[in-house]
Design an enzyme around this catalytic site. Structure first.
Site, PDB file in Angstrom:
ATOM      1  N   HIS A  88      63.956 -20.574  12.531  1.00 49.81           N
ATOM      2  CA  HIS A  88      65.258 -19.920  11.981  1.00 49.81           C
ATOM      3  C   HIS A  88      65.264 -18.670  13.380  1.00 49.81           C
ATOM      4  O   HIS A  88      66.388 -18.547  13.853  1.00 49.81           O
ATOM      5  CB  HIS A  88      65.164 -19.175  10.787  1.00 49.81           C
ATOM      6  CG  HIS A  88      65.724 -20.215   9.569  1.00 49.81           C
ATOM      7  ND1 HIS A  88      65.499 -19.684   8.429  1.00 49.81           N
ATOM      8  CD2 HIS A  88      65.749 -21.615   9.730  1.00 49.81           C
ATOM      9  CE1 HIS A  88      65.733 -20.813   7.505  1.00 49.81           C
ATOM     10  NE2 HIS A  88      66.309 -21.586   8.430  1.00 49.81           N
ATOM     11  N   TYR A  98      71.955 -15.875   4.715  1.00 51.81           N
ATOM     12  CA  TYR A  98      71.468 -16.555   3.364  1.00 51.81           C
ATOM     13  C   TYR A  98      72.354 -16.419   2.243  1.00 51.81           C
ATOM     14  O   TYR A  98      72.429 -17.189   1.492  1.00 51.81           O
ATOM     15  CB  TYR A  98      70.090 -15.717   3.301  1.00 51.81           C
ATOM     16  CG  TYR A  98      68.727 -16.229   3.956  1.00 51.81           C
ATOM     17  CD1 TYR A  98      68.190 -17.443   3.666  1.00 51.81           C
ATOM     18  CD2 TYR A  98      68.653 -15.524   5.282  1.00 51.81           C
ATOM     19  CE1 TYR A  98      67.030 -17.903   4.542  1.00 51.81           C
ATOM     20  CE2 TYR A  98      67.391 -16.169   5.986  1.00 51.81           C
ATOM     21  CZ  TYR A  98      66.511 -17.113   5.669  1.00 51.81           C
ATOM     22  OH  TYR A  98      65.725 -17.824   6.332  1.00 51.81           O
ATOM     23  N   GLU A 140      60.650 -13.476   8.897  1.00 54.93           N
ATOM     24  CA  GLU A 140      61.770 -13.510  10.116  1.00 54.93           C
ATOM     25  C   GLU A 140      61.914 -12.223  10.757  1.00 54.93           C
ATOM     26  O   GLU A 140      61.931 -11.988  11.921  1.00 54.93           O
ATOM     27  CB  GLU A 140      63.014 -14.294   9.916  1.00 54.93           C
ATOM     28  CG  GLU A 140      62.671 -15.607   9.619  1.00 54.93           C
ATOM     29  CD  GLU A 140      64.062 -16.392   8.759  1.00 54.93           C
ATOM     30  OE1 GLU A 140      64.949 -15.829   8.814  1.00 54.93           O
ATOM     31  OE2 GLU A 140      63.901 -17.448   8.197  1.00 54.93           O
ATOM     32  N   ARG A 208      68.802 -25.728  21.510  1.00 56.15           N
ATOM     33  CA  ARG A 208      67.645 -26.834  21.523  1.00 56.15           C
ATOM     34  C   ARG A 208      66.415 -26.250  21.705  1.00 56.15           C
ATOM     35  O   ARG A 208      66.435 -25.111  22.462  1.00 56.15           O
ATOM     36  CB  ARG A 208      67.982 -28.060  22.354  1.00 56.15           C
ATOM     37  CG  ARG A 208      69.337 -28.727  22.140  1.00 56.15           C
ATOM     38  CD  ARG A 208      69.291 -29.406  21.001  1.00 56.15           C
ATOM     39  NE  ARG A 208      70.628 -30.392  20.761  1.00 56.15           N
ATOM     40  CZ  ARG A 208      71.651 -29.741  20.304  1.00 56.15           C
ATOM     41  NH1 ARG A 208      71.752 -28.607  19.570  1.00 56.15           N
ATOM     42  NH2 ARG A 208      72.474 -30.801  20.085  1.00 56.15           N
ATOM     43  N   GLN A 209      65.446 -26.542  21.287  1.00 57.46           N
ATOM     44  CA  GLN A 209      64.179 -26.226  21.452  1.00 57.46           C
ATOM     45  C   GLN A 209      63.342 -27.182  22.287  1.00 57.46           C
ATOM     46  O   GLN A 209      63.372 -28.157  22.099  1.00 57.46           O
ATOM     47  CB  GLN A 209      63.211 -26.255  20.115  1.00 57.46           C
ATOM     48  CG  GLN A 209      63.526 -24.896  19.145  1.00 57.46           C
ATOM     49  CD  GLN A 209      64.779 -25.167  18.291  1.00 57.46           C
ATOM     50  OE1 GLN A 209      65.142 -26.398  17.945  1.00 57.46           O
ATOM     51  NE2 GLN A 209      65.661 -24.023  17.982  1.00 57.46           N
ATOM     52  N   SER A 211      59.379 -27.554  23.996  1.00 56.51           N
ATOM     53  CA  SER A 211      58.073 -27.193  24.389  1.00 56.51           C
ATOM     54  C   SER A 211      57.619 -26.623  25.503  1.00 56.51           C
ATOM     55  O   SER A 211      57.968 -27.451  26.637  1.00 56.51           O
ATOM     56  CB  SER A 211      56.929 -28.272  23.627  1.00 56.51           C
ATOM     57  OG  SER A 211      57.057 -28.627  22.431  1.00 56.51           O
TER      58      SER A 211
END
Length: 393
Positions: A88, A98, A140, A208-209, A211
């Site tokens: 998140h 939320y 968070e 986007r993630q 590594s």
């Protein structure tokens, strides 16, 4: 955690809610994006929405959290919460969202289950939702403060300059990036990822993630595999070049190499070896004498990104061995093993901590092999591509 009255109602209704949640989540997302189209355009992964995996992940997280509350009423499922919280924060989900999710999710529940949602049932599941939401908000907020490094926790995005790009394989490109303001790169733990925010041709800002595979010369290094139908990966491959600027959030991710001197097993498939390369690079740079076993599976030698890095780093580490499996090995190169990763053919050191990364079927198979080999579940850590459909495993 969960009040006794609500626990009784949730336990009685969990099978019904769980069975219907696959119908609930599409309605929820349709309502959410109709009211807030900017969330689909600039926050949620449009590819994962289109193929349904994000919707499955939401269903899995709610069901897993409720199940954990019932099974262990005095414990909070912190491992699950940490994984979700890192994701998140990495995409910029804020506390106020939320409330938005609650509004549309509960409207969808009522639409699907109708009269079965009595005031008592609604109150019980409302309690589940806010227990999970408030726990995530707290985690968070702490994470944002930690990675802000004195900056504004509400805006973690920072411009980076691409200083180099390198083609690992036909499908995998590595980028080296430095902060555009000339400041130092943020610290990261081997195994963590960065979020990349890019503007696409239609004006959408998709996140986007990827590594981190390490760092070099004051630059962060991450690699991108071009995916079939992947709008962001294709855009980066086709357009992002040296000298360009791109936005990154700080390194995040709850799965990272732990300090210590015990044995380590690194198992990956495909581009899942990116975080493993960062771990090996760190171990070699620090002169580690730990027992290290690297296991990797790929289609063939040409598809195997970081093949040379694996050989180099294994040689640099005095107590390291590597085992590579190719499903379709090319004849001109010798293949150590043919087929999919099979840990029954690899010596798993006693007391090893295992780190896994790759597609979900690979993770499931290798985790089962490790459990069979006697590795405790608590010592098996994993990172999965995309939405986590394995929560609670």
């Amino acid at each position: 955690m969960l009040s006794a009255k609500s626990a009784e109602v949730v336990e009685a209704t969990l099978p019904v809610v769980g069975a219907a949640i696959g119908d609930i989540t599409p309605i929820f997302y349709d309502r959410l994006f109709a009211a807030h189209p900017e969330l689909l355009r600039d926050l949620f992964n449009r590819g994962n929405q289109a193929n349904g995996t994000q919707r499955e992940a939401l269903a899995g997280s709610i069901a897993a959290f409720a199940t954990a509350l019932l099974a262990h009423p005095d414990q909070r499922p912190d491992a699950m919460l940490a994984r979700i919280a890192h994701k998140h924060v990495s995409v910029g989900i804020g506390d106020d969202q939320y409330k938005v999710v609650h509004e549309h999710l509960f409207a969808a529940i009522v639409e699907v289950l109708g009269e079965a949602v009595t005031p008592e049932v609604a109150a019980a599941w409302d309690e589940v939702y806010w227990l999970m939401a408030n726990a995530l908000i707290a985690v968070e907020d702490r994470l944002r403060a930690e990675v802000a490094a004195g900056g504004d926790p509400a805006d973690l995005w920072r411009p980076y300059t691409v200083v180099a790009r390198h083609q690992e394989t036909e499908a995998v490109t590595t980028y080296l990036v430095r902060p555009a303001d000339g400041g130092p790169v943020p610290a990261f733990r081997p195994g963590q990822y960065v979020s990349v925010r890019t503007e696409l041709t239609d004006g959408a800002h998709q996140i986007r993630q990827y590594s981190l595979s390490g760092s070099a010369d004051g630059a962060l290094r991450f690699s991108v595999k071009r995916e079939d139908g992947g709008e962001v990966s294709s855009h980066l491959h086709d357009h992002l070049k040296a000298g360009d600027t791109i936005e990154l959030a700080p390194p995040l991710g709850d799965i990272a190499l732990a300090d210590g001197d015990g044995p380590v097993l690194l198992a990956s498939a495909g581009i899942g070896n990116t975080p493993m390369t960062a771990m090996l690079d760190h171990l070699a740079a620090t002169g580690s004498t730990r027992r290290i076993v690297s296991v990797h599976g790929d289609r063939d030698q040409l598809s195997h990104a970081f093949r040379a890095d694996l050989a180099r780093l294994t040689t640099a580490l005095p107590n390291a061995t590597s085992h590579v499996f190719y499903e379709q090995p090319l004849g001109e190169w010798p293949a150590e093993r043919t087929g999919r990763v099979d840990l029954s053919t690899v010596e798993v050191p006693a007391g090893a901590t295992a780190y896994l990364c790759g597609p979900l079927p690979f993770l499931r198979a290798v985790r089962e092999q490790l459990l069979t080999a006697g590795v405790p579940a608590a010592d098996i850590h994993y990172e999965v591509f995309g939405p986590d459909l394995w929560l609670g495993a």
